[in-house]
Design an enzyme around this catalytic site. Structure first.
Site, short mmCIF file in Angstrom:
data_model
loop_
_atom_site.label_atom_id
_atom_site.label_comp_id
_atom_site.label_asym_id
_atom_site.label_seq_id
_atom_site.Cartn_x
_atom_site.Cartn_y
_atom_site.Cartn_z
N ARG A 121 0.86 -1.19 0.00
CA ARG A 121 0.00 0.00 0.00
C ARG A 121 0.89 1.23 0.00
O ARG A 121 1.92 1.27 0.70
CB ARG A 121 -0.90 0.03 1.24
CG ARG A 121 -2.09 -0.91 1.19
CD ARG A 121 -3.16 -0.48 0.18
NE ARG A 121 -4.31 -1.37 0.15
CZ ARG A 121 -4.44 -2.44 -0.64
NH1 ARG A 121 -3.47 -2.76 -1.48
NH2 ARG A 121 -5.53 -3.17 -0.61
N GLU A 150 -3.84 7.53 -4.44
CA GLU A 150 -4.02 6.88 -5.74
C GLU A 150 -5.23 7.49 -6.42
O GLU A 150 -6.26 7.65 -5.76
CB GLU A 150 -4.23 5.37 -5.57
CG GLU A 150 -2.96 4.69 -5.14
CD GLU A 150 -3.06 3.17 -5.09
OE1 GLU A 150 -4.08 2.61 -5.54
OE2 GLU A 150 -2.12 2.55 -4.59
N HIS A 163 -1.34 0.18 -9.73
CA HIS A 163 -1.98 -0.76 -8.81
C HIS A 163 -2.56 -1.97 -9.58
O HIS A 163 -3.78 -2.21 -9.57
CB HIS A 163 -3.07 -0.08 -7.98
CG HIS A 163 -3.34 -0.78 -6.68
ND1 HIS A 163 -3.67 -0.14 -5.51
CD2 HIS A 163 -3.31 -2.11 -6.36
CE1 HIS A 163 -3.85 -1.02 -4.55
NE2 HIS A 163 -3.63 -2.24 -5.04
P1 NAP Z 1 -0.95 -11.48 4.78
O1 NAP Z 1 -0.87 -12.91 4.40
O2 NAP Z 1 -1.87 -11.07 5.88
O3 NAP Z 1 0.55 -10.99 5.11
C1 NAP Z 1 0.86 -9.78 5.72
C2 NAP Z 1 2.05 -10.01 6.62
O4 NAP Z 1 2.49 -8.77 7.17
C3 NAP Z 1 1.72 -10.92 7.83
O5 NAP Z 1 2.76 -11.85 8.00
C4 NAP Z 1 1.67 -9.95 8.98
O6 NAP Z 1 1.99 -10.51 10.21
C5 NAP Z 1 2.73 -8.96 8.57
N1 NAP Z 1 2.60 -7.69 9.30
C6 NAP Z 1 1.48 -7.07 9.71
N2 NAP Z 1 1.80 -5.92 10.36
C7 NAP Z 1 3.14 -5.85 10.38
C8 NAP Z 1 4.07 -4.92 10.90
N3 NAP Z 1 3.65 -3.85 11.58
N4 NAP Z 1 5.38 -5.17 10.73
C9 NAP Z 1 5.81 -6.26 10.06
N5 NAP Z 1 4.97 -7.19 9.55
C10 NAP Z 1 3.66 -6.98 9.68
O7 NAP Z 1 -1.35 -10.58 3.54
P2 NAP Z 1 -0.99 -10.82 1.98
O8 NAP Z 1 -2.06 -11.62 1.35
O9 NAP Z 1 0.42 -11.29 1.90
O10 NAP Z 1 -1.14 -9.31 1.44
C11 NAP Z 1 -0.32 -8.28 1.97
C12 NAP Z 1 -0.80 -6.93 1.50
O11 NAP Z 1 -0.48 -6.76 0.14
C13 NAP Z 1 -2.32 -6.71 1.55
O12 NAP Z 1 -2.75 -6.31 2.84
C14 NAP Z 1 -2.54 -5.64 0.52
O13 NAP Z 1 -2.50 -4.37 1.12
C15 NAP Z 1 -1.35 -5.79 -0.42
N6 NAP Z 1 -1.73 -6.28 -1.77
C16 NAP Z 1 -1.53 -5.46 -2.84
C17 NAP Z 1 -1.84 -5.92 -4.11
C18 NAP Z 1 -1.63 -5.07 -5.32
O14 NAP Z 1 -2.43 -5.14 -6.23
N7 NAP Z 1 -0.59 -4.29 -5.38
C19 NAP Z 1 -2.40 -7.19 -4.29
C20 NAP Z 1 -2.59 -7.98 -3.17
C21 NAP Z 1 -2.24 -7.51 -1.91
P3 NAP Z 1 0.84 -11.29 11.08
O15 NAP Z 1 0.75 -12.63 10.44
O16 NAP Z 1 1.40 -11.32 12.44
O17 NAP Z 1 -0.41 -10.48 10.98
C1 GLV Z 2 -5.06 -5.26 -3.83
O1 GLV Z 2 -4.39 -4.30 -3.60
C2 GLV Z 2 -5.61 -6.10 -2.81
O2 GLV Z 2 -5.48 -5.77 -1.62
O3 GLV Z 2 -6.22 -7.10 -3.18
#
Ligand code: NAP
Ligand code: GLV
Length: 329
Positions: free
Chosen positions: A238, A267, A286
């Site tokens: 983000r 954005e 994005h």
């Molecule tokens: P996820 O599986 O929940 O992974 C997020 C990780 O970050 C978890 O391991 C979490 O720890 C850790 N975390 C949370 N707060 C933290 C902090 N303060 N310091 C360090 N680590 C921290 O989520 P994901 O599916 O991988 O997705 C991650 C993010 O990517 C989404 O929330 C979204 O904003 C973004 N995203 C963007 C796109 C795009 O189109 N660009 C697409 C998909 C996702 P815990 O397990 O302890 O909570």
């Molecule tokens: C995209 O940014 C998502 O959070 O799925």
């Protein structure tokens, strides 16, 4: 019994038929998101809302939606939704984890490779007619193979990045809220380190945390000061996790070598943003999850969550499962 009423805030890349069989469905047909005032008006008269990350679903909206039974977001991140406000009203909030992990990791990897090997600069250089001959020092960048990668946030996407990095024989560091189990660390070939050490030691730093109060501007001046002058930052999480002004300073002063970002704050990025003047920055709009197959799966998952909520069933992918904990009576 009257049919449930649903508002879908944009056209979705899938059929709505199974939703239409159980609900009156209105779809916002604009290319841009419905204005907040439209959402405020719609939410007064609906049972289910299917929204996107561009819709601000705040406390006011949730409190006005007195008939709202479910909020289903077509995204994994849900920082645009006031989840505590939804929970206070016993409204389950759905999201779409997992199905977009590989697509987002692929885009992250594309950005990392493109920034390292100056792919976008090379394209601009060629189109500008500047390609005269093969030159020994033309558009040089760092090695990716065998470099050190730092992953910030080691959840689904962070781990998918580690799997890709392993194939490039990289040293892989990670930091996250929790350390993962030793077997997983060993199989992925990753080392858990403190955030500061990761910044100091990595050639590439890639961000995969959610946006939260804890991660807002996690990257600012002090963090860029710790990074190597040769380092490249990738952000597909983000925009607001990185302080844009500090990023501009770090890139324009040479404090870090480059960056590639799929997300910005705000954005879309304003066209007069100083960031857009930098050659050592790549920006995509994005599109992390933007493979055809992935977007269709996300849309279907969001519909599954919505239908479950309308039927009073548990959402398959719920971000506030505590709404089901309350014992009645
Ligand atoms: P996820 O599986 O929940 O992974 C997020 C990780 O970050 C978890 O391991 C979490 O720890 C850790 N975390 C949370 N707060 C933290 C902090 N303060 N310091 C360090 N680590 C921290 O989520 P994901 O599916 O991988 O997705 C991650 C993010 O990517 C989404 O929330 C979204 O904003 C973004 N995203 C963007 C796109 C795009 O189109 N660009 C697409 C998909 C996702 P815990 O397990 O302890 O909570
Ligand atoms: C995209 O940014 C998502 O959070 O799925």
């Amino acid at each position: 019994m009257p049919q449930a009423r649903v508002f879908v805030t944009r056209r979705l890349p899938t059929e709505l038929q199974r939703l239409q069989e159980i609900a009156n469905v209105e779809v916002w047909m604009g290319r841009e998101p419905p204005p907040y005032e439209v959402l405020l008006a719609k939410v007064r008269e609906i049972d289910g809302l299917l929204c996107l990350l561009t819709d601000k679903i705040d406390r006011q909206l949730i409190e006005i939606g007195t008939s709202l039974k479910v909020i289903s977001q077509m995204a994994v991140g849900y920082d645009n939704i006031d989840v505590p406000a939804a929970t206070a009203r016993q409204i389950p909030v759905g999201h779409t984890p997992g199905v977009l992990t590989d697509a987002t990791a692929d885009l992250t990897w594309a950005l990392l490779m493109a920034a390292a090997r100056r792919v976008v600069e090379g394209d601009r250089f060629t189109r500008a007619g500047e390609w005269r001959t093969w030159e020994p020092d033309l558009l040089l960048g760092p090695n990716v193979t065998s470099a050190t990668l730092g992953i910030v946030g080691f959840g689904r996407i962070g781990q998918a990045i580690a799997r890709r990095a392993k194939g490039f024989n990289m040293r892989i560091l990670y930091t996250s809220r929790h350390r993962c189990d030793p077997e997983l660390e060993q199989s992925l070939g990753v080392e858990f380190v403190k955030f500061e050490s990761l910044l100091q030691e990595s050639d590439f730093v890639t961000i995969h945390t959610p946006l939260s109060d804890d991660t807002y501007h996690l990257f600012g001046e002090p963090q860029f000061a710790l990074m190597k002058p040769s380092a490249i930052l990738i952000n597909t999480a983000r925009g607001a996790i990185v302080d844009s002004d500090a990023l501009y300073q770090a890139l324009s002063s040479g404090e870090i070598a480059g960056a590639a970002i799929d997300v910005t704050e705000p954005e879309p990025i304003p066209i007069d943003s100083p960031l857009l003047t930098l050659d050592n920055l790549i920006i995509t709009p994005h599109i992390g999850s933007a493979s055809r197959q992935t977007r269709e799966k996300m849309a279907n998952m969001a519909i599954d969550n919505l239908i479950a909520g309308l039927k009073g069933e548990r959402l398959p992918y719920c971000v506030n499962p505590e709404v089901y904990d309350v014992v009645s009576g």
